[in-house]
Design an enzyme around this catalytic site. Structure first.
Site, short mmCIF file in Angstrom:
data_model
loop_
_atom_site.label_atom_id
_atom_site.label_comp_id
_atom_site.label_asym_id
_atom_site.label_seq_id
_atom_site.Cartn_x
_atom_site.Cartn_y
_atom_site.Cartn_z
N SER A 120 0.84 -1.21 0.00
CA SER A 120 0.00 0.00 0.00
C SER A 120 0.86 1.25 0.00
O SER A 120 0.56 2.23 -0.68
CB SER A 120 -0.89 0.06 1.23
OG SER A 120 -1.36 -1.20 1.57
N ARG B 183 1.47 4.15 -3.33
CA ARG B 183 1.11 5.54 -3.05
C ARG B 183 2.33 6.44 -3.23
O ARG B 183 2.25 7.52 -3.81
CB ARG B 183 0.57 5.67 -1.62
CG ARG B 183 -0.87 5.17 -1.44
CD ARG B 183 -1.19 5.14 0.05
NE ARG B 183 -2.55 4.81 0.39
CZ ARG B 183 -3.07 3.59 0.42
NH1 ARG B 183 -2.33 2.56 0.02
NH2 ARG B 183 -4.31 3.38 0.82
N ASP C 9 2.34 -5.42 -8.73
CA ASP C 9 1.60 -4.17 -8.66
C ASP C 9 2.53 -2.95 -8.74
O ASP C 9 2.20 -1.95 -9.38
CB ASP C 9 0.77 -4.10 -7.36
CG ASP C 9 -0.41 -5.07 -7.42
OD1 ASP C 9 -0.42 -5.95 -8.31
OD2 ASP C 9 -1.30 -4.95 -6.56
N ASN D 163 -3.34 -6.41 -12.82
CA ASN D 163 -4.42 -6.60 -11.85
C ASN D 163 -4.19 -5.70 -10.64
O ASN D 163 -4.53 -6.04 -9.52
CB ASN D 163 -4.48 -8.07 -11.43
CG ASN D 163 -5.80 -8.41 -10.75
OD1 ASN D 163 -6.74 -7.62 -10.77
ND2 ASN D 163 -5.85 -9.57 -10.12
N SER E 244 -12.23 1.72 0.50
CA SER E 244 -11.64 3.00 0.86
C SER E 244 -10.70 3.48 -0.24
O SER E 244 -10.20 4.58 -0.20
CB SER E 244 -10.89 2.87 2.18
OG SER E 244 -9.78 2.02 2.00
N GLN E 245 -10.48 2.62 -1.25
CA GLN E 245 -9.50 2.98 -2.27
C GLN E 245 -9.96 4.12 -3.18
O GLN E 245 -9.15 4.82 -3.77
CB GLN E 245 -9.15 1.75 -3.12
CG GLN E 245 -8.34 0.74 -2.34
CD GLN E 245 -7.68 -0.28 -3.26
OE1 GLN E 245 -7.39 0.02 -4.40
NE2 GLN E 245 -7.45 -1.47 -2.74
N SER F 257 -12.15 0.54 6.47
CA SER F 257 -10.68 0.49 6.36
C SER F 257 -10.00 1.83 6.65
O SER F 257 -9.14 2.28 5.89
CB SER F 257 -10.27 0.02 4.96
OG SER F 257 -10.95 -1.14 4.58
N ASP G 162 -5.85 -8.64 9.85
CA ASP G 162 -4.89 -9.55 9.23
C ASP G 162 -3.90 -10.10 10.24
O ASP G 162 -3.67 -11.31 10.32
CB ASP G 162 -4.12 -8.83 8.11
CG ASP G 162 -4.97 -8.68 6.86
OD1 ASP G 162 -6.11 -9.18 6.86
OD2 ASP G 162 -4.49 -8.07 5.89
N LYS H 228 -12.25 -13.06 3.44
CA LYS H 228 -10.92 -12.76 2.91
C LYS H 228 -10.52 -13.81 1.87
O LYS H 228 -11.39 -14.46 1.28
CB LYS H 228 -9.91 -12.70 4.06
CG LYS H 228 -10.12 -11.50 4.98
CD LYS H 228 -9.77 -10.20 4.28
CE LYS H 228 -10.19 -8.97 5.06
NZ LYS H 228 -9.26 -8.49 6.04
N GLU H 229 -9.22 -14.01 1.66
CA GLU H 229 -8.74 -14.97 0.66
C GLU H 229 -9.48 -16.30 0.78
O GLU H 229 -9.70 -17.01 -0.19
CB GLU H 229 -7.23 -15.20 0.84
CG GLU H 229 -6.35 -14.16 0.16
CD GLU H 229 -6.19 -12.88 0.96
OE1 GLU H 229 -7.00 -12.62 1.89
OE2 GLU H 229 -5.27 -12.10 0.61
N HIS I 104 -1.94 -16.76 1.75
CA HIS I 104 -0.57 -16.52 2.21
C HIS I 104 -0.46 -16.46 3.74
O HIS I 104 0.48 -16.96 4.33
CB HIS I 104 -0.02 -15.24 1.58
CG HIS I 104 -0.89 -14.02 1.77
ND1 HIS I 104 -0.41 -12.79 2.07
CD2 HIS I 104 -2.24 -13.87 1.72
CE1 HIS I 104 -1.40 -11.92 2.17
NE2 HIS I 104 -2.53 -12.56 1.96
N ARG I 105 -1.48 -15.86 4.37
CA ARG I 105 -1.38 -15.70 5.83
C ARG I 105 -1.55 -17.02 6.58
O ARG I 105 -0.97 -17.22 7.64
CB ARG I 105 -2.39 -14.67 6.34
CG ARG I 105 -2.18 -13.32 5.71
CD ARG I 105 -2.51 -12.16 6.60
NE ARG I 105 -2.23 -10.96 5.85
CZ ARG I 105 -1.01 -10.44 5.69
NH1 ARG I 105 0.02 -10.96 6.29
NH2 ARG I 105 -0.83 -9.38 4.94
N LYS J 179 2.21 -13.94 -2.49
CA LYS J 179 1.32 -12.78 -2.63
C LYS J 179 1.91 -11.54 -1.96
O LYS J 179 1.79 -10.44 -2.48
CB LYS J 179 -0.05 -13.11 -2.04
CG LYS J 179 -1.00 -11.94 -2.08
CD LYS J 179 -2.43 -12.34 -2.29
CE LYS J 179 -3.24 -11.12 -2.69
NZ LYS J 179 -4.58 -11.12 -2.22
#
Ligand code: DC
Length: 681
Positions: free
Chosen positions: A26, A30, A52, A94, A176-177, A205, A325, A352-353, A399-400, A435
């Protein structure tokens, strides 16, 4: 890096050392956009390397930013609010973190300065909604066209006439994006008036909006926040490059190492670099949760040091809504607590995932824990004494899940563990960590330690030219294990003896040399390179006469003894594949799997012959055959560590097998034999 469908974690006993974590996604994107809009040059350090960020960098390059990249440092010379390229087709993969803010920025720029831009991505990107943002931009006078389906990319941005007098409305309850995109872009058009953004619906978020505001401030833009409903961008805001900026490490990724320190930082702390007390990420508050469970944490602005404090850990009852998370890490820490841990207000785990509440409950139960789950909570009671179970942990492409469950490898430390019965933890599909943290397990292995006896070994023994080196190194690569080519140690001794004129009859001189090699000469294996001090001897030791020398000197008991400790020292996390003549019999008699290759002399001679011919070396098949037979005889009949299969070795006649078939056969045995019996346990 391992390429098997699973990763076996040996029981772990302590932790300590320093890790640097990958940058936050994130923050990375930004910062790139802000640097691209600023005047002047920004040096961005510790950028996350991911799909990304790559997409964002490419887009900025196409738009005319000068970009120089060196490792994880990028120098960006920004546009200073002026479009230099007025027509571009941007492909954004993506990456939502690129699509949304670029849509906002380019809509505003094309409306004020002219220009036509198209923004598209992979098919999945065209299914991800962007309507709330489009709906916020159109009333401002931006021409935003959805060229496929209304409300979704691809988009075509083509000029317009801005009207900025009314407050700008955006929905905040879906993502929130969209608000982030507007906050990042609107300063572009704030020359003549302050701009007010009004959030419609309850903003979700919020910690991510805090990141946005924080980074805007670093770039000279002080947004005024009124509650979470209204945001005001002051008149005359200008993006000012901070010169240099460091991307913080990902705070959620830090949670696994904070937990590692809390569980196993017994003599030394685990130090995490790149994120600390000054973090702008919401998940940094995981530190407080870990402290509540007993972790001892000291922090600097961008580092943390974590030790074990209370032990067993303190069971907690905690509302985890602010750290959804990272709270997953608490659920696995709960295995080491003195009672039942309850994590509440985590309904978002279900979407989530994967359904993380269900997944967590299922996998914790496999280990022997008692778990209760509800719509928005989970409670975990550690396994009772002796109830820990070997488990193959399913990771649900999440992943988590994979990262969290690595913490179960500390089971020998659990107050309810039976010390001499550690359990093994198998992580399925371990590469799903890619990820956010492709090197997670490698990083973990750098800061955890265990008793070498607990580290699994696969021994691959066999006669000269049986293909054991090729098989063993392929196995090591597939499993992500350490690799020992023990023959090379005898060969290096042979090489040094030749160079130093030590006779092959001088048993004592050779032993002294082998001891020196074992104790003082730095040795490093790197694929086919073998570094002896600063010299690559990989090729030199493969010469035929050096092989002969090795064969002779390896018959001396003193030489073998001298090289023993050096060989054992290769037993490192997460496991070792060792090839030679006596790996299964003498060096690693406790190997979890012993393979003995039995290819015929004729077959081996032909392989060797072909190898030599391929290298352009002339060869004689009969001569090779005779030589192999002589060497076999010497290896088999020497007084110490003769070449014989260990009693418990599995024989593999690979005469008619390809390398890949041999590898698959042995991996099949390895999977079948799990959980492996580990020495003395
Ligand atoms: O596997 P190789 O050809 O690189 O081995 C060179 C010599 O070293 C071999 O002739 C025998 C000796 N050797 C040994 O005695 N014990 C081992 N574990 C490995 C090699």
């Amino acid at each position: 890096m391992y390429t098997t469908a699973f990763l076996d974690l040996p029981p772990l006993l302590t932790a300590g050392g320093t890790v640097r974590l990958p940058g936050s996604k994130s923050i990375s994107n930004r910062v790139l956009l802000l640097a691209g809009l600023s005047e002047g040059t920004t040096v961005v350090h510790d950028l996350l390397a991911s799909d990304d960020t790559h997409v964002m960098l490419e887009a900025l390059r196409v738009l005319g930013c000068a970009i120089e990249q060196e490792g994880d440092t990028v120098r960006i010379t920004g546009l200073g609010g002026q479009l230099s390229v007025k027509q571009a087709d941007l492909f954004l993969g993506n990456a939502g973190t690129a699509m949304r803010p670029l849509t906002a920025a380019l809509s505003l720029l094309s409306a004020t300065q002219g220009g036509v831009f198209t923004l598209s991505g992979v098919p999945r990107m065209h299914e991800r909604p962007i309507g709330d943002l489009v709906d916020a931009l159109r009333p401002l006078g931006c021409t935003v066209e959805c060229t496929g389906q209304e409300g979704y990319p691809p988009l075509r941005l083509a000029g317009g006439t801005l009207k900025l007098d009314a407050p700008i409305k955006v929905r905040g309850d879906v993502s929130s994006q969209f608000l982030t995109a507007l906050l990042l872009a609107l300063p572009l058009v704030s020359q003549n008036q302050a701009l007010t953004i009004e959030v419609v619906g309850e903003l979700i978020s919020k910690p991510y909006i805090e990141i946005t505001l924080n980074l805007l401030a670093r770039f000279g833009i002080a947004v005024e926040r009124q509650g979470w409903e209204r945001f005001i961008i002051p008149q005359g805001s200008r993006y000012q490059s901070p010169g240099e900026i460091h991307v913080e490490a990902d705070a959620s990724s830090a949670s696994y190492f904070i937990a590692t320190g809390a569980i196993a930082g017994i003599d030394k702390p685990v130090r995490v670099e790149g994120v600390g007390a000054a973090s702008i990420q919401g998940d940094i508050r995981f530190v407080e949760a870990a402290q509540a469970m007993g972790a001892q944490v000291t922090a600097g602005p961008n580092w943390l040091e974590i030790r074990r404090g209370q032990w067993p850990l303190q069971a907690i009852d905690m509302d985890c809504n602010h750290i959804p998370d990272a709270a997953m890490t608490l659920a696995v820490m709960a295995l080491y607590a003195n009672g039942t841990t309850r994590l509440t207000n985590i309904a978002s785990w279900r979407v989530k995932e994967t359904d993380r509440i269900a997944a967590m409950a299922t996998e914790l139960r496999k280990l022997g824990a008692a778990v209760e789950e509800g719509a928005d909570y989970i409670s975990i009671t550690p396994p009772a004494t002796g109830a820990w179970q070997h488990a193959s942990i399913h990771t649900y492409d999440d992943h988590r899940m994979a990262m969290c469950f690595s913490l179960a490898a500390f089971n020998p430390l659990a107050p309810t563990a039976i010390t001499d019965k550690p359990i093994s933890v198998r992580i399925d599909d371990p590469r799903c960590v890619g990820k956010t943290f492709p090197d997670y397990f490698e990083t973990l292995f750098q800061v955890v330690q265990t008793n070498p006896d607990l580290i699994p070994v696969i021994a691959v023994d066999g006669p000269t030219a049986s293909g054991k080196g090729t098989l063993a190194s392929a196995l090591a690569t597939r499993l992500g294990y350490q690799f020992l080519d023990s023959g090379s140690l005898y060969r290096i001794t042979g090489l040094l003896a030749t160079e130093r004129n030590i006779s092959l009859d001088d048993a004592e001189g050779l032993e002294v040399l082998a001891r020196e090699l074992g104790a003082t000469i730095p040795l490093r294996f790197e694929h086919e390179h073998i570094w002896l001090n600063d010299r690559d001897v990989g090729e030199a030791i493969r010469q035929e006469q050096i092989g002969q020398a090795a064969s002779k000197l390896s018959a001396y008991p003193g030489v073998r003894q001298a090289l023993l400790e050096l060989q054992k020292a290769f037993r490192g996390l997460p496991g070792l594949v060792a090839d030679g003549r006596d790996m299964g019999t003498v060096v690693f008699p406790d190997a979890a799997l012993k393979v003995f290759l039995t290819a015929t002399v004729a077959e081996r001679a032909e392989r060797r012959y072909n190898q030599l011919i391929q290298k352009g070396i002339s060869a004689n098949l009969d001569g090779i055959c005779a030589d192999l037979e002589a060497r076999d005889l010497r290896d088999r009949t020497r007084a110490v560590a003769p070449l014989v299969p260990a009693a418990d070795a599995q024989k593999l006649d690979n005469s008619a097998l390809t390398i890949e078939q041999s590898v698959e056969t042995v991996l099949g045995w390895w999977v079948e034999g799990w959980p492996h019996v580990i020495a003395g346990h």
